[in-house]
Design a protein around this motif. Structure first.
Motif, PDB file in Angstrom:
ATOM      1  N   GLY A   1      19.008  -7.731   7.939  1.00 19.71           N
ATOM      2  CA  GLY A   1      17.657  -8.240   7.766  1.00 19.71           C
ATOM      3  C   GLY A   1      16.649  -7.577   8.689  1.00 19.71           C
ATOM      4  N   GLY A   2      16.936  -6.348   9.108  1.00 18.40           N
ATOM      5  CA  GLY A   2      16.083  -5.670  10.072  1.00 18.40           C
ATOM      6  C   GLY A   2      15.062  -4.734   9.484  1.00 18.40           C
ATOM      7  N   LEU A   3      14.839  -4.798   8.162  1.00 16.53           N
ATOM      8  CA  LEU A   3      13.847  -3.943   7.520  1.00 16.53           C
ATOM      9  C   LEU A   3      12.766  -4.797   6.871  1.00 16.53           C
ATOM     10  CD1 LEU A   3      16.200  -1.339   5.782  1.00 16.53           C
ATOM     11  CD2 LEU A   3      14.919  -1.036   7.911  1.00 16.53           C
ATOM     12  N   PRO A   4      11.528  -4.321   6.849  1.00 12.89           N
ATOM     13  CA  PRO A   4      10.446  -5.115   6.261  1.00 12.89           C
ATOM     14  C   PRO A   4      10.582  -5.301   4.753  1.00 12.89           C
ATOM     15  CG  PRO A   4       9.661  -2.911   6.843  1.00 12.89           C
ATOM     16  CD  PRO A   4      11.030  -3.046   7.437  1.00 12.89           C
ATOM     17  N   CYS A   5      11.228  -4.381   4.081  1.00 15.29           N
ATOM     18  CA  CYS A   5      11.503  -4.478   2.643  1.00 15.29           C
ATOM     19  C   CYS A   5      12.496  -3.382   2.308  1.00 15.29           C
ATOM     20  CB  CYS A   5      10.225  -4.335   1.807  1.00 15.29           C
ATOM     21  SG  CYS A   5       9.520  -2.665   1.790  1.00 15.29           S
ATOM     22  N   TRP A   6      12.821  -3.253   1.058  1.00 16.09           N
ATOM     23  CA  TRP A   6      13.710  -2.185   0.606  1.00 16.09           C
ATOM     24  C   TRP A   6      13.127  -1.570  -0.647  1.00 16.09           C
ATOM     25  CZ3 TRP A   6      17.205   0.660   2.807  1.00 16.09           C
ATOM     26  CH2 TRP A   6      18.077   1.450   2.040  1.00 16.09           C
ATOM     27  N   LEU A   7      13.315  -0.273  -0.805  1.00 18.78           N
ATOM     28  CA  LEU A   7      12.846   0.449  -1.982  1.00 18.78           C
ATOM     29  C   LEU A   7      14.010   1.164  -2.649  1.00 18.78           C
ATOM     30  CD1 LEU A   7       9.585   2.137  -0.615  1.00 18.78           C
ATOM     31  CD2 LEU A   7       9.729   0.163  -2.132  1.00 18.78           C
ATOM     32  N   PRO A   8      13.909   1.415  -3.960  1.00 21.24           N
ATOM     33  CA  PRO A   8      14.928   2.253  -4.601  1.00 21.24           C
ATOM     34  C   PRO A   8      14.959   3.627  -3.937  1.00 21.24           C
ATOM     35  CG  PRO A   8      13.545   1.178  -6.244  1.00 21.24           C
ATOM     36  CD  PRO A   8      12.901   0.931  -4.923  1.00 21.24           C
ATOM     37  N   VAL A   9      16.166   4.149  -3.742  1.00 19.06           N
ATOM     38  CA  VAL A   9      16.336   5.447  -3.084  1.00 19.06           C
ATOM     39  C   VAL A   9      17.078   6.388  -4.026  1.00 19.06           C
ATOM     40  CG1 VAL A   9      17.288   6.688  -1.105  1.00 19.06           C
ATOM     41  CG2 VAL A   9      16.408   4.354  -0.806  1.00 19.06           C
ATOM     42  N   SER A  10      16.536   7.567  -4.201  1.00 21.59           N
ATOM     43  CA  SER A  10      17.216   8.632  -4.938  1.00 21.59           C
ATOM     44  C   SER A  10      17.815   9.573  -3.904  1.00 21.59           C
ATOM     45  CB  SER A  10      16.213   9.362  -5.840  1.00 21.59           C
ATOM     46  OG  SER A  10      16.881  10.221  -6.750  1.00 21.59           O
TER      47      SER A  10
ATOM     48  N   THR B   1      20.298   4.607  -5.793  1.00 24.95           N
ATOM     49  CA  THR B   1      20.467   4.202  -7.188  1.00 24.95           C
ATOM     50  C   THR B   1      20.545   5.399  -8.133  1.00 24.95           C
ATOM     51  OG1 THR B   1      18.063   3.959  -7.348  1.00 24.95           O
ATOM     52  CG2 THR B   1      19.343   1.972  -6.873  1.00 24.95           C
ATOM     53  N   THR B   2      20.075   6.558  -7.673  1.00 18.90           N
ATOM     54  CA  THR B   2      20.211   7.785  -8.454  1.00 18.90           C
ATOM     55  C   THR B   2      20.602   8.923  -7.520  1.00 18.90           C
ATOM     56  OG1 THR B   2      17.847   8.290  -8.225  1.00 18.90           O
ATOM     57  CG2 THR B   2      18.529   7.147 -10.233  1.00 18.90           C
ATOM     58  N   LEU B   3      21.048  10.029  -8.121  1.00 20.20           N
ATOM     59  CA  LEU B   3      21.498  11.196  -7.363  1.00 20.20           C
ATOM     60  C   LEU B   3      20.794  12.432  -7.902  1.00 20.20           C
ATOM     61  CD1 LEU B   3      25.309  10.369  -7.538  1.00 20.20           C
ATOM     62  CD2 LEU B   3      23.821   9.951  -5.565  1.00 20.20           C
ATOM     63  N   GLN B   4      20.226  13.240  -7.015  1.00 20.76           N
ATOM     64  CA  GLN B   4      19.550  14.468  -7.415  1.00 20.76           C
ATOM     65  C   GLN B   4      20.344  15.674  -6.914  1.00 20.76           C
ATOM     66  OE1 GLN B   4      15.381  14.768  -6.620  1.00 20.76           O
ATOM     67  NE2 GLN B   4      14.970  12.603  -7.028  1.00 20.76           N
ATOM     68  N   ILE B   5      20.612  16.607  -7.822  1.00 19.66           N
ATOM     69  CA  ILE B   5      21.444  17.773  -7.511  1.00 19.66           C
ATOM     70  C   ILE B   5      20.646  19.047  -7.721  1.00 19.66           C
ATOM     71  CG2 ILE B   5      23.481  19.074  -8.257  1.00 19.66           C
ATOM     72  CD1 ILE B   5      24.832  16.416  -8.854  1.00 19.66           C
TER      73      ILE B   5
ATOM     74  N   GLU C   1       0.805  -1.219   0.000  1.00 17.64           N
ATOM     75  CA  GLU C   1       0.000   0.000   0.000  1.00 17.64           C
ATOM     76  C   GLU C   1       0.840   1.271   0.000  1.00 17.64           C
ATOM     77  OE1 GLU C   1      -2.380  -0.345   3.481  1.00 17.64           O
ATOM     78  OE2 GLU C   1      -3.699  -1.884   2.634  1.00 17.64           O
ATOM     79  N   GLY C   2       2.142   1.167   0.072  1.00 20.56           N
ATOM     80  CA  GLY C   2       2.975   2.338   0.275  1.00 20.56           C
ATOM     81  C   GLY C   2       3.660   2.829  -0.975  1.00 20.56           C
ATOM     82  N   ALA C   3       4.746   3.571  -0.760  1.00 24.00           N
ATOM     83  CA  ALA C   3       5.503   4.179  -1.850  1.00 24.00           C
ATOM     84  C   ALA C   3       6.218   3.118  -2.677  1.00 24.00           C
ATOM     85  CB  ALA C   3       6.517   5.167  -1.275  1.00 24.00           C
ATOM     86  N   ASP C   4       6.597   3.511  -3.892  1.00 21.20           N
ATOM     87  CA  ASP C   4       7.374   2.640  -4.779  1.00 21.20           C
ATOM     88  C   ASP C   4       8.860   2.983  -4.765  1.00 21.20           C
ATOM     89  OD1 ASP C   4       5.073   1.196  -6.017  1.00 21.20           O
ATOM     90  OD2 ASP C   4       4.563   3.221  -6.679  1.00 21.20           O
ATOM     91  N   PHE C   5       9.177   4.219  -4.374  1.00 17.69           N
ATOM     92  CA  PHE C   5      10.576   4.617  -4.225  1.00 17.69           C
ATOM     93  C   PHE C   5      10.626   5.801  -3.279  1.00 17.69           C
ATOM     94  CE2 PHE C   5       9.009   7.229  -7.670  1.00 17.69           C
ATOM     95  CZ  PHE C   5       9.694   8.428  -7.598  1.00 17.69           C
ATOM     96  N   LEU C   6      11.841   6.115  -2.804  1.00 24.26           N
ATOM     97  CA  LEU C   6      12.041   7.203  -1.861  1.00 24.26           C
ATOM     98  C   LEU C   6      13.033   8.212  -2.429  1.00 24.26           C
ATOM     99  CD1 LEU C   6      12.484   5.157   1.453  1.00 24.26           C
ATOM    100  CD2 LEU C   6      10.357   6.027   0.454  1.00 24.26           C
ATOM    101  N   VAL C   7      12.894   9.443  -1.995  1.00 21.12           N
ATOM    102  CA  VAL C   7      13.910  10.469  -2.229  1.00 21.12           C
ATOM    103  C   VAL C   7      14.372  10.917  -0.855  1.00 21.12           C
ATOM    104  CG1 VAL C   7      14.449  12.685  -3.290  1.00 21.12           C
ATOM    105  CG2 VAL C   7      12.708  11.198  -4.329  1.00 21.12           C
ATOM    106  N   TYR C   8      15.671  10.792  -0.605  1.00 14.60           N
ATOM    107  CA  TYR C   8      16.179  11.105   0.733  1.00 14.60           C
ATOM    108  C   TYR C   8      17.404  12.014   0.618  1.00 14.60           C
ATOM    109  CZ  TYR C   8      16.884  10.643   5.664  1.00 14.60           C
ATOM    110  OH  TYR C   8      16.964  10.944   7.012  1.00 14.60           O
TER     111      TYR C   8
END
Length: 436
Positions: free
Chosen positions: A343-352, A372-376, A294-301
């Motif tokens: 193994g302490g996370l419920p899943c992993w998502l792509p992170v920008s 996996t990507t970089l935002q400038i 039900e959540g996000a497909d990727f994150l921007v951090y």
């Protein structure tokens, strides 16, 4: 086929027996080749496509995926005042960026009502200035008064359409960004803002890409950290739980199709006015919802820091960047990376990854943490004297510096990572020495 550069760095980051040196140590022949390219491109245009040149010359693949969609370069432009006009998008494409995230539009319902209208403030004159981190490191920050897209919603849709055409001419992904209703505790969500805004954006996207899902960033702006709401942890976690679900429901209502087929939801996490533990809790909340489907497909951090006491042009409470931003972001991402290994996370998502990416060393550290990507953003606005390259626009000059700098460029670090990875795969290997 060897892995993408981001996967190479991430794989190395998952090894606990590797220590990052102060600078990448390369074979002399490789170091000379990189230095020669750096000098050559100071006065000549960067090659196009850039990923192909780097692959053929160095066997490092700078392509990757953003929101599961292929992009020709792992470096893109973050949402902000540098992506509000067609000529800016065209400049990004000509320089060779992999993607461009447009300025954040403020959501509204079908009648034009918007609960977040206060965020639609025109950008004032920007001030690019030096800033010192808590550890004494010198960097840059850009200060302005302004938040989201301040023109009409119809104008944003026209801009989005034009930007998509420009991006398609150079294989550059164009991504819309939005902000919509975030209620006070106990108040109802204004679902209509999500349904109308997402539906209209999808309408534009599907005219150009009818068979591809639309990537969409939801911007939890750093200026949210200046409101009383942002001081309430439970409220923030509820926002993070609810927003991706509302966006996906809106996409399904607009198209009649399963959300996975038509949209990829990215949450741009902001730096709240709490400690690193709460930053970690925010990401864990997003991952937990994603694990449920039900959540996000990727994150921007992660978005810029916020100083409630900092003033600019008569406004108190200003977002800022610089060394403290990357230091905090990397601290949290490193903790997340460690939890992932254990193994302490419920899943992993792509992170920008985003935040003070002003040199290859910082960029590489983001990749080591799983980005996996970089935002400038800020690094594309420095005085021209700060770039070694003497031709081209600021985007191209920044890319040249970020990628090809012999001492601390991203390519140097990736070549180091490639050599270390190959060495580690050999029996009785050692990490010392330059090699032959």
């Amino acid at each position: 086929m060897p892995p993408f550069a981001s996967e190479l760095a991430q794989g190395l980051g998952e090894r606990e027996n590797v220590t990052l040196p102060s600078k990448p140590v390369l074979k002399p022949s490789v170091a000379r080749q990189l230095a020669a390219d750096f000098e050559r491109f100071r006065f000549a245009p960067l090659p196009h496509p850039l990923w192909q040149f780097v692959w053929e010359r160095y066997r490092v693949d700078l392509r990757t995926t953003y929101a599961d969609l292929p992009v020709p370069l792992l470096v893109g432009k973050a949402s902000g005042q540098l992506s509000t006009e067609p000529h800016q998008v065209r400049m990004d494409r000509e320089a060779g960026l992999g993607f461009c995230v447009l300025k954040t539009v403020i959501g509204q319902d079908a009648e034009g009502n918007s609960s977040m209208q206060a965020w639609a403030i025109p950008v004032t004159q920007m001030r690019v200035e030096r800033i010192h981190g808590q550890d004494g490191t010198e960097g840059w920050t850009v200060t302005w008064v302004g938040r989201g897209w301040h023109k009409s919603f119809a104008a944003y849709l026209r801009f989005f359409e034009t930007a998509l055409r420009i991006g398609a001419e150079g294989d550059m992904l164009v991504v819309p960004s939005m902000k919509a209703h975030l209620p006070k505790p106990g108040k109802e969500w204004r679902v209509g803002e999500y349904e109308f805004t997402v539906g209209e954006l999808l309408g534009v996207w599907r005219r150009h890409y009818p068979d591809l899902p639309m990537p969409l960033e939801f911007d939890f702006s750093p200026t949210l950290a200046g409101s009383d709401l942002a001081r309430q942890q439970e409220t923030i976690l509820q926002w993070l739980t609810t927003v991706p679900r509302l966006i996906k429901q809106a996409a399904q209502k607009a198209t009649g199709q399963a959300p996975r087929k038509v949209i990829r939801v990215g949450i741009k996490v902001f730096n709240a006015l709490f400690d690193d533990d709460f930053q970690l809790a925010m990401v864990q909340t997003l991952l937990a919802e994603s694990a449920k489907g039900e959540g996000a497909d990727f994150l921007v951090y992660a978005n810029r820091l916020f100083d409630p006491n900092r003033e600019f042009q008569g406004v108190k409470g200003i977002a800022y960047g610089g060394p403290d931003l990357s230091a905090r972001n990397l601290r949290v991402l490193e903790r997340l990376s460690a939890l992932r290994r254990q193994g302490g996370l419920p899943c992993w998502l792509p992170v920008s990854g985003t935040g003070n990416i002003c040199c290859g060393t910082i960029a590489f550290r983001y990749l080591l943490c799983g980005c996996t990507t970089l935002q400038i953003h800020t690094f594309f606005q420095l005085p021209l004297s700060c770039y070694a390259k003497r031709t081209g626009n600021r985007i191209e000059r920044a890319l040249h510096q970020l990628l090809f700098a012999p001492e601390d460029g991203l390519l140097a670090w990736l070549l180091w990572a490639k050599e270390v990875t190959q060495t580690l795969s050999l029996p009785h290997s050692s990490l010392g020495g330059e090699g032959r």
